[in-house]
Each structure stands twice: as C-alpha cells, then as structure tokens.
Design a protein around this motif. Structure first.
Motif, mmCIF file in Angstrom:
data_model
loop_
_atom_site.group_PDB
_atom_site.id
_atom_site.type_symbol
_atom_site.label_atom_id
_atom_site.label_comp_id
_atom_site.label_asym_id
_atom_site.label_seq_id
_atom_site.Cartn_x
_atom_site.Cartn_y
_atom_site.Cartn_z
ATOM 1 N N ILE A 1 0.837 -1.208 0.000
ATOM 2 C CA ILE A 1 0.000 0.000 0.000
ATOM 3 C C ILE A 1 0.867 1.252 0.000
ATOM 4 O O ILE A 1 0.595 2.232 -0.714
ATOM 5 C CB ILE A 1 -0.951 -0.031 1.209
ATOM 6 N N GLN A 2 1.940 1.223 0.776
ATOM 7 C CA GLN A 2 2.871 2.363 0.763
ATOM 8 C C GLN A 2 3.540 2.507 -0.600
ATOM 9 O O GLN A 2 3.724 3.632 -1.096
ATOM 10 C CB GLN A 2 3.928 2.171 1.860
ATOM 11 N N GLU A 3 3.894 1.384 -1.206
ATOM 12 C CA GLU A 3 4.512 1.438 -2.525
ATOM 13 C C GLU A 3 3.526 1.975 -3.567
ATOM 14 O O GLU A 3 3.913 2.688 -4.500
ATOM 15 C CB GLU A 3 4.992 0.044 -2.921
ATOM 16 N N ALA A 4 2.239 1.630 -3.419
ATOM 17 C CA ALA A 4 1.224 2.163 -4.332
ATOM 18 C C ALA A 4 1.106 3.673 -4.199
ATOM 19 O O ALA A 4 0.913 4.388 -5.194
ATOM 20 C CB ALA A 4 -0.117 1.491 -4.065
ATOM 21 N N SER A 5 1.226 4.183 -2.979
ATOM 22 C CA SER A 5 1.196 5.636 -2.794
ATOM 23 C C SER A 5 2.377 6.306 -3.501
ATOM 24 O O SER A 5 2.236 7.369 -4.102
ATOM 25 C CB SER A 5 1.219 5.975 -1.299
ATOM 26 N N PHE B 1 1.308 1.268 -14.113
ATOM 27 C CA PHE B 1 1.846 0.908 -12.795
ATOM 28 C C PHE B 1 2.847 -0.242 -12.881
ATOM 29 O O PHE B 1 3.774 -0.320 -12.064
ATOM 30 C CB PHE B 1 0.694 0.543 -11.852
ATOM 31 N N ALA B 2 2.670 -1.130 -13.860
ATOM 32 C CA ALA B 2 3.661 -2.196 -14.047
ATOM 33 C C ALA B 2 5.000 -1.621 -14.495
ATOM 34 O O ALA B 2 6.067 -2.119 -14.102
ATOM 35 C CB ALA B 2 3.148 -3.214 -15.062
ATOM 36 N N SER B 3 4.967 -0.587 -15.333
ATOM 37 C CA SER B 3 6.227 0.047 -15.744
ATOM 38 C C SER B 3 6.934 0.680 -14.556
ATOM 39 O O SER B 3 8.166 0.773 -14.542
ATOM 40 C CB SER B 3 5.942 1.103 -16.816
ATOM 41 N N VAL C 1 -2.656 -1.005 -6.430
ATOM 42 C CA VAL C 1 -2.297 -2.022 -5.431
ATOM 43 C C VAL C 1 -2.355 -3.420 -6.047
ATOM 44 O O VAL C 1 -1.445 -4.236 -5.853
ATOM 45 C CB VAL C 1 -3.230 -1.914 -4.214
ATOM 46 N N ASP C 2 -3.419 -3.716 -6.805
ATOM 47 C CA ASP C 2 -3.542 -5.040 -7.421
ATOM 48 C C ASP C 2 -2.423 -5.290 -8.436
ATOM 49 O O ASP C 2 -1.878 -6.407 -8.512
ATOM 50 C CB ASP C 2 -4.900 -5.160 -8.112
ATOM 51 N N THR C 3 -2.061 -4.275 -9.217
ATOM 52 C CA THR C 3 -0.993 -4.446 -10.207
ATOM 53 C C THR C 3 0.346 -4.693 -9.528
ATOM 54 O O THR C 3 1.099 -5.609 -9.905
ATOM 55 C CB THR C 3 -0.907 -3.207 -11.105
ATOM 56 N N LEU C 4 0.658 -3.891 -8.528
ATOM 57 C CA LEU C 4 1.930 -4.076 -7.821
ATOM 58 C C LEU C 4 1.973 -5.421 -7.111
ATOM 59 O O LEU C 4 3.042 -6.036 -6.995
ATOM 60 C CB LEU C 4 2.135 -2.942 -6.822
#
Length: 522
Positions: A158-162, A288-290, A482-485
C-alpha cells in the motif's frame, strides 16, 4: 387544497370539466413549482457546490498521498480498535451475566415470544453472547499471530502504491476519460433506441376534439390523413376536426422484430461499457507495471507511462479486452433476463419456482463477481506480458491460487483502508456542507445567505453524492495500483532469486520484511 385525492366534485378550476382534471392540474402545478424551486437553489449555490466538490477532490488526493506515511498507523489502529471493541463486548456480557445470575427467569420460563427484549433479561443469553465473543477474539488473535508478516507485506504494498501514484499523478485524471467514454456509449445507446422506436412511418387520423359538437359524431378517429394537406373545411360543420398523430406503424417486418432489435441494442451497450472499463484497467495496469519493473525508481520510469500504456493497449490488446468484456456481458445479460422474468411472473409464481429463481439469480451474481475478479487480474497480466486473454487469465488465476492467503489479506486490508478514506471524505465534506448551507457557518465577506435557499438539503445532497463519486474515482485508481503491484510482486518472487543475473525489483522495505536481498557485483 388539503388532499389532492379528495377534491369535492363541485370544485373545478376555470376551463376544467371535472374535479379529476382539476386535481391533475393542481398536482402538475405543484410538481412544476417544486422543480422551479430546486432549480433556483442550484442557480444560487452552484459555485459553492463546485467549491465543495473541489474540497472533496483535494481531500481524496491528500488521503492517498498520506497513505505512504500513515498506512501502518491506520492499519494497526483499526486492528487494535476491533480487538478492543471485542474485549469490551466480552466484559459487558460478563457484567450483564453477573447481574442476572441470581434471577429465577430462564429461557425455558420465557419460551418463544416476539418480544425480543425479554431474552436480554436472562443470564443464558448473555452467557451465549460472551462465549461467541470470546471465540471471535481468540480467532482474531490467532489470525493476527500467524498472518503478521502478510499484514506487513500488505502495508508495504500500500505504501509502494502511494509512491507510484505520487510519481504518476496523471493516472488520477484517467477516470475522467473513462467517464467520457461511458457517456458516449450511453448516449449512442439512447439515440439508437429512440431511432428504433420511431423507425416506422407515422400514422395520422382525423380526430374531433369535441365529439359532442354538431356534425362531429361521424368522426370516429379511424380515418387516416396527411397533416401537410389536411383541410378541416372538408369536415364542416365540425370545426374541431384535426389531423393528429396516433402512433408509428408496426406492421412491417422490421417493426415486428423491434423487440429483438432493442435487446440487441442493450447487449451492445453492456459490451461497450465493459470494454471501456477493461480499457481503463489495462491502461492503468500497464502504467503501474512500468513503475514496478523499473529497477532504479524513479529514474528508470519511462516518460509519459500512462499515454504509452494507453496507446499500447489500443495497438495490441483490443481483441483480448473485447473477448473478456464479451464473457462478462453474457453473464450480465442473463442476469437482466432473469430479473425481467421474475418481474413479469412474480404474482403467479409458486414458492418452489420463486426459490429456484432466487437461487439462479444468486448463482449468476456470484459468477459475475468471479468473472470481474478474474478479468481484472487477466488485464494486469496482459499489460505485463502482452499475451492473449485466455493465457493471461489462466496464469493470473494459478498465480493467485498459489498465494491465496496473501490475496485475502491484501484485499481485506486495502478494502478497509479505502472504506475508511471514503467515509472520511464523504463524511467530512457532507458535514461541512450541512453547517454551511444551513447557515451555521458564515465566512467573512460572504454574500451567500442560507435564507435564499428554498430547500437547503438540495446542495447538501449534491455535494455528498459528488464527493462520493470523486472519492470512488480516485480510490479505484489506487486499488488498481495495489492489485498491479501485488501481481508484479508475486511474479518477482517466483522468477527472480536476488542474484546478479536475476535481481529482485521490489522495494527495500519488502525485501527487508521477507528477509531477502540482492547480490551486487563487486
């Protein structure tokens, strides 16, 4: 008039022939008056409504960016709050049980009664509640003990998504593109449905507006006419004869299949809507994958990642998205047919048929949810590897089943955080709008007065609904991130080992939680 349904028979307005016409006229006038007042409220407060929606947008954006720092605190506060609430429930049940311990009243003496408050006055009820809450508390503690590392992984993702959203702020604007495309689809469906409904040639008949007038008795409304060449003098002495539109002709082959064409139109609408949503999910997943597969973040992130992902999706993956949208459309169409059949035959269904219909609707609802979940992850795999829909769906499903516990933990933690965020945004903006539009808050130099509003709840409801839609749009992007990461993280764990040839792409925080590290060449 006190009641519009009980107007006296002798009460008629000028120009009205009966009390029913008078009641209908009064009702229409009342509705028109209410509509005018609501429109006046929008006209006098529209700029304050826009300010409220702007505040909701800023709060949503601020909440997403602050999750990078506050996600661990929020998650653990919510977990501790649930455990504390359960512990308080156990103590309260024990206190109530101790109060009724010496009472002679039991469940057997009360028996079966519709007064449920009577069951709260016996010790057996509170003992049962206390046992249930103790079991729930023990289960929660065991889950917390064994899933502690997975909760930490969910918080780190979640932090990485932010961080990813912070580096690609353009992704937060993409819901506007999806909304515009959906608006085009709905508008095209509406125009097509209107053209289909009016496709036959119009039929005009000669009608006497006043049938009781002299010479009008012979006009029965079945004589066709042409409005362009109609001559009322031919029907003299009936002066009220006019050429009036009756209906569209439905006797042709095209018109007899009108219902089937409307069904086909609805099917096309569902397919287009699902395709637009799939296009947005695949484009966001590519962006987000990139971010995740950039080894040095943010230096290795490509320029304009969302635009590149969008055009790449249009160039290579349209067929896969259309196929996935078609599968979902067929299930949704079956649900629509079931709802239509249930609505038509509800009064004549026996209990057995009603039970079967309810089971069918429940099964197809579950199937739709599962296909949505599968399609969402399949689109992420399509954006990562570029394979077709079937292969991507199979790989995504197997990958998730191999990590089912992590999937459940991450899904629930994310849902709780986003629900808390929506509640914070909608509740905060709604309360602020309530105090402002009701006149309890006066800004310095503000010329707006609450007294100019006819219904002050109109702008309040508008702001609250708009705040929810804005928060839902922002948080849907964050949920996709979040789902992609998460899928990228699972692929990273299975394909790489931290060596110089296969280094991990995950963040240092995730590697620290898992006890892994990359081997660096000297």
């Amino acid at each position: 008039v006190g009641s519009l349904d009980n107007i006296p028979s002798n009460f008629t307005l000028p120009g009205m022939s009966s009390a029913n016409d008078t009641a209908n006229a009064i009702k229409n006038a009342t509705r028109y008056d209410i509509g005018v007042r609501i429109f006046e409220d929008f006209a006098s407060s529209w700029y304050w409504i826009l300010i409220g929606l702007l505040i909701a947008m800023l709060l949503s954006l601020l909440f997403l960016l602050l999750l990078r720092f506050t996600a661990p605190v929020l998650v653990w506060v919510l977990i501790v709050g649930v455990l504390a609430a359960d512990a308080y429930g156990i103590w309260h049940c024990y206190w109530e049980y101790n109060n009724y311990k010496n009472s002679n009243t039991t469940i057997n003496t009360i028996g079966f009664t519709t007064n449920f408050s009577a069951y709260l006055q016996v010790k057996e009820t509170w003992l049962a509640f206390m046992i249930i809450l103790c079991v729930v508390e023990a289960i929660l503690l065991l889950i917390l003990l064994f899933l502690r590392k997975r909760i930490l992984i969910a918080i780190a993702l979640i932090q990485e998504a932010s961080k990813a959203v912070g580096h690609m702020m353009s992704t937060l604007v993409y819901p506007l593109v999806t909304f515009a495309l959906l608006l085009i689809c709905v508008a095209y469906w509406g125009i097509t449905a209107l053209y289909l409904a009016t496709s036959g040639p119009p039929i005009y008949n000669v009608v006497a507006l006043n049938a009781s007038a002299p010479g009008c008795g012979s006009i029965r409304g079945n004589q066709t006419c042409d409005p362009l060449s109609f001559n009322s003098s031919l029907y003299s002495p009936c002066s009220s004869a006019q050429c009036i539109f009756i209906k569209y002709n439905n006797e042709g082959l095209f018109q007899r299949n009108m219902f089937n064409l409307q069904i086909y139109n609805v099917l096309g609408l569902l397919w287009c809507v699902n395709f637009v949503i799939a296009l947005g999910q695949c484009s966001l997943a590519g962006a987000f994958a990139s971010y995740y597969w950039a080894f040095s973040k943010p230096a290795d992130i490509p320029a304009f990642p969302l635009c590149q992902a969008f055009f790449r999706t249009l160039q290579y993956h349209v067929g896969s998205l259309a196929f996935g949208a078609l599968i979902l459309t067929l299930v949704q169409f079956i649900r629509v047919v079931l709802e239509y059949i249930d609505h038509k035959f509800r009064e004549v269904q026996n209990p057995c048929a009603r039970f079967i219909m309810c089971c069918l609707k429940c099964c197809f609802w579950c199937l739709e949810k599962f296909i949505k979940f599968l399609n969402r992850n399949a689109y992420i795999m399509i954006a990562i590897y570029g394979k077709n829909f079937c292969v991507s769906a199979k790989n995504a499903f197997k990958l998730l089943m191999r990590n089912i516990v992590r999937v459940v933990v991450l899904d629930k933690v994310t849902d709780i955080l986003l629900f808390f965020g929506k509640l914070l945004v909608v509740g905060g903006v709604g309360v602020l709008a309530l105090f402002f539009f009701s006149g309890r808050i006066q800004l310095p130099g503000n010329t707006f007065q609450a007294g100019v509003l006819n219904y002050y709840w109109v702008p309040i409801i508008t702001v609250a609904v708009g705040a929810y839609l804005i928060a839902h749009g922002f948080f849907s992007v964050y949920s996709m991130c979040v789902d992609t990461l998460f899928l990228c993280f699972l692929e990273d764990l299975e394909r790489n080992d931290g060596s110089a040839q296969k280094p991990y792409y995950m963040s240092k925080n995730l590697m620290k939680i898992l006890g892994k590290k990359n081997q660096v060449k000297k």
